[in-house]
Design an enzyme around this catalytic site. Structure first.
Site, short mmCIF file in Angstrom:
data_model
loop_
_atom_site.label_atom_id
_atom_site.label_comp_id
_atom_site.label_asym_id
_atom_site.label_seq_id
_atom_site.Cartn_x
_atom_site.Cartn_y
_atom_site.Cartn_z
CG ASN A 70 -1.80 1.25 1.27
OD1 ASN A 70 -2.51 1.53 0.30
ND2 ASN A 70 -1.72 2.01 2.33
CB SER B 26 -10.98 -5.10 11.89
OG SER B 26 -12.22 -4.90 11.21
CG MET C 248 -48.67 -2.19 18.87
SD MET C 248 -48.81 -3.25 17.45
CE MET C 248 -49.17 -2.10 16.18
CB CYS D 40 -49.47 2.41 7.88
SG CYS D 40 -48.83 4.05 7.63
C1 LIG Z 1 -7.99 0.30 4.22
C2 LIG Z 1 -9.36 0.87 4.05
N1 LIG Z 1 -9.71 1.60 2.99
C3 LIG Z 1 -10.96 1.99 3.02
C4 LIG Z 1 -11.60 2.83 1.98
O1 LIG Z 1 -12.80 3.12 2.13
O2 LIG Z 1 -10.91 3.14 0.99
S1 LIG Z 1 -11.76 1.46 4.41
C5 LIG Z 1 -10.36 0.70 4.96
C6 LIG Z 1 -10.31 -0.03 6.25
C7 LIG Z 1 -11.21 -1.24 6.22
O3 LIG Z 1 -11.00 -1.94 7.44
P1 LIG Z 1 -12.09 -2.94 8.04
O4 LIG Z 1 -12.19 -4.11 7.10
O5 LIG Z 1 -11.51 -3.33 9.36
O6 LIG Z 1 -13.38 -2.19 8.14
C1 LIG Z 2 -7.50 2.40 1.07
C2 LIG Z 2 -7.69 1.23 0.44
C3 LIG Z 2 -8.90 0.96 -0.29
N1 LIG Z 2 -9.06 -0.22 -0.92
C4 LIG Z 2 -8.11 -1.14 -0.86
C5 LIG Z 2 -8.38 -2.42 -1.58
F1 LIG Z 2 -9.52 -2.93 -1.15
F2 LIG Z 2 -7.41 -3.28 -1.37
F3 LIG Z 2 -8.51 -2.19 -2.88
N2 LIG Z 2 -6.97 -0.98 -0.19
C6 LIG Z 2 -6.71 0.18 0.48
N3 LIG Z 2 -5.65 0.34 1.11
#
Ligand SMILES: Cc1nc(C(=O)O)sc1CCOP(=O)(O)O
Ligand SMILES: C=C1C=NC(C(F)(F)F)=NC1=N
Length: 539
Positions: free
Chosen positions: A75, A210, A290, A465
């Site tokens: 990255n 994560s 409800m 509704c």
């Molecule tokens: C590395 C990264 N890029 C993102 C983007 O939106 O471009 S969100 C993200 C983190 C995603 O982490 P997790 O799977 O723990 O939610």
């Molecule tokens: C910021 C990011 C957004 N998308 C991706 C991926 F999903 F790998 F393409 N990687 C990153 N580091």
């Protein structure tokens, strides 16, 4: 080893993070656990780390990736990528411009770009097929992994716009992975819903941090993710999703099942609808509750034949609404969603869009204005929360209903003088990459239900509704062999017929209320759909 770009498998793309490792694990142990259980692509991502340590770490991870014959992406740090001869680089919008990165990397390396809006797709399309190989589509859902997120979560509907842009600008070579807050509870919904409107492509995979990097048992976490990716069906309700054209017999069976199973219909709805909705539910042999108490929603969802009606005219706090959606989705019990006044105000638009991003609905029901807005065919704001007075032609209503059904992978209902019901569930089937193989919204099964005008229907409160109560009852009462489309069509057909019957018997809007309940009660308990006045025809 050099990977040809065509053979890269984007299905389960692990992005590392060494700041969230559980005790007793290391970056390498988590990566190896992932690779052993189905991770198909790895990206090293370290935000604040000394270059020396980054290089050392990258070399270690590279060794493991080679063992599993999986490409390694770095990255942002093109220098490190070149220094260790990694298989590619991923850069964000604010990193080194793509053409420069490509010039440094050469043509055979894999180059990924973070994309959050259609204009960025237009740019990559202009650069052509030798530049960006894949894009990270996000941020899909809220995540604490990425610090100072500049992008607000786009949800599956935002991803659809990116996929549509790839098709519009003919970037057919470009692969896609969703990213941001992806976990087992939302992955299948994303894989199902994130399909380009022309049906020709869906996401090529998911990317996450994560769910694996912070997992105490990264093997189990990865196995679970792999299972969701390799499945071909997202069964979000216990009843059948395959579509057949509803008949009076199949509708009769639905009513028998509802009668036998006496579903519990939890209403989270507006104050005006509560009392009438409860009485409609009772008239249909079902048991209303409800409740807007967050702490009991999981228990209610687990009661046999539980069914949730979520009518966003309710004033319940959004956290409670989210908890309810989660609770019912978690146990595959159906949710009927009624986005009252969908885009009438900014507040409602934001609330409804958040909820639509947050869960999978068995049925989305709205009036013409709400469905036209949801389908983005109604560019002006809605007038109040009543269905638009303007006449919209039936073809437009059918198209709007089909678009909502397709984009939210649900059975969509558009109510008015003509009721439209379209089935966008595709039997719960989903495929990576190839979308719905060209099937588009206008190919969806759609039926029209009519019984002539019933003007008095609009003169009482909660008539729309309470169709929601009827649908939620019918879906909730199904056996596992019951069909979702039959239940929704049966509910709309019964409700229209009862409305017509009540309008012939009443003396005014007051008695219409009472007559409507009686008519629902009588037609339900008599259970002879062949005698109902409303007509059902295939569009
Ligand atoms: C590395 C990264 N890029 C993102 C983007 O939106 O471009 S969100 C993200 C983190 C995603 O982490 P997790 O799977 O723990 O939610
Ligand atoms: C910021 C990011 C957004 N998308 C991706 C991926 F999903 F790998 F393409 N990687 C990153 N580091």
């Amino acid at each position: 080893m050099v990977f040809t770009k065509e053979e890269v498998d984007y299905s389960l793309y692990l992005v590392t993070d060494s700041t969230m490792l559980p005790p007793g694990t290391t970056l390498c142990s988590q990566v190896e656990a992932g690779l052993k259980n189905g991770v198909t692509l790895v990206q090293i991502r370290e935000k604040d780390i000394e270059t020396k340590n980054f290089v050392a770490e990258a070399l270690e991870v590279q060794k493991i990736c080679k063992k599993y014959n999986v490409p390694l992406i770095i990255n942002d740090r093109i220098d490190v990528a070149m220094a260790i001869d990694a298989d590619g680089v991923h850069v964000g919008q604010d990193d080194m411009p793509i053409p420069m990165v490509r010039k440094l990397l050469g043509p055979s390396k894999i180059l990924g770009w973070s994309v959050g809006k259609p204009s960025e797709v237009e740019t990559l399309a202009k650069w052509g097929p030798d530049m960006v190989d894949y894009i990270g589509v996000g941020t899909l859902f809220p995540t604490s992994t990425k610090k100072n997120p500049k992008k607000s979560p786009m949800g599956p509907q935002g991803a659809i716009a990116i996929l549509d842009a790839l098709e519009e600008f003919k970037a057919t070579w470009c692969r896609t992975v969703g990213i941001g807050g992806l976990h087992p509870d939302n992955i299948q919904r994303v894989l199902c819903q994130c399909v380009a409107s022309n049906g020709k492509r869906s996401l090529d995979g998911i990317s996450l941090v994560s769910d694996i990097m912070a997992a105490p048992d990264a093997c189990a976490a990865t196995k679970r993710l792999r299972g969701l990716l390799d499945a071909t069906r997202y069964q979000f309700v216990e009843c059948e999703l395959n579509n057949t054209f509803p008949t009076t017999t199949s509708i009769q069976n639905v009513i028998s099942q509802v009668s036998n199973n006496r579903p519990l219909v939890q209403h989270i709805t507006n104050k005006v609808h509560q009392n009438f909705g409860a009485n409609v539910t009772l008239a249909l042999g079902s048991s209303p509750i409800m409740s807007e108490i967050e702490s009991e929603v999981s228990e209610l969802a687990r009661i046999p034949n539980a069914s949730l009606l979520l009518n966003t005219g309710s004033v319940a706090p959004i956290e409670m609404l989210k908890a309810a959606i989660n609770a019912y989705n978690e146990v595959n019990r159906p949710i009927t969603f009624d986005p009252v006044g969908y885009s009438a105000t900014e507040t409602r638009l934001c609330l409804n869009n958040t909820l639509l991003t947050y869960g999978q609905f068995a049925c989305i029901k709205g009036n013409c204005s709400e469905i036209l807005s949801l389908a983005k065919l109604n560019n002006h704001k809605m007038k109040g929360v009543d269905s638009s007075s303007g006449k919209t032609n039936i073809d437009t209503l059918v198209r709007a209903t089909q678009i909502v059904a397709f984009q939210y992978r649900t059975v969509a209902v558009c109510t008015g003088e003509f009721d439209c019901v379209a089935d966008g569930t595709f039997g719960g089937e989903y495929k990576l990459s190839s979308g719905t193989e060209g099937i588009t919204a206008e190919d969806l099964p759609c039926v029209i239900i009519e019984d002539g005008p019933i003007p008095i229907m609009g003169d009482i409160t909660a008539s729309g509704c309470s169709l929601g109560s009827t649908i939620a009852s019918f879906i909730g009462g199904l056996d596992s062999t019951g069909k979702l489309f039959d239940a929704v069509v049966g509910a709309v057909l019964l409700y229209k017929s009862a409305g017509k019957l009540a309008s012939t018997r009443c003396q005014g809007s007051g008695s219409f209320h009472v007559e409507l309940i009686d008519a629902l009660y009588q037609l339900f308990h008599e259970n002879k759909p062949e005698k109902w006045s409303a007509s059902l025809k295939k569009f």
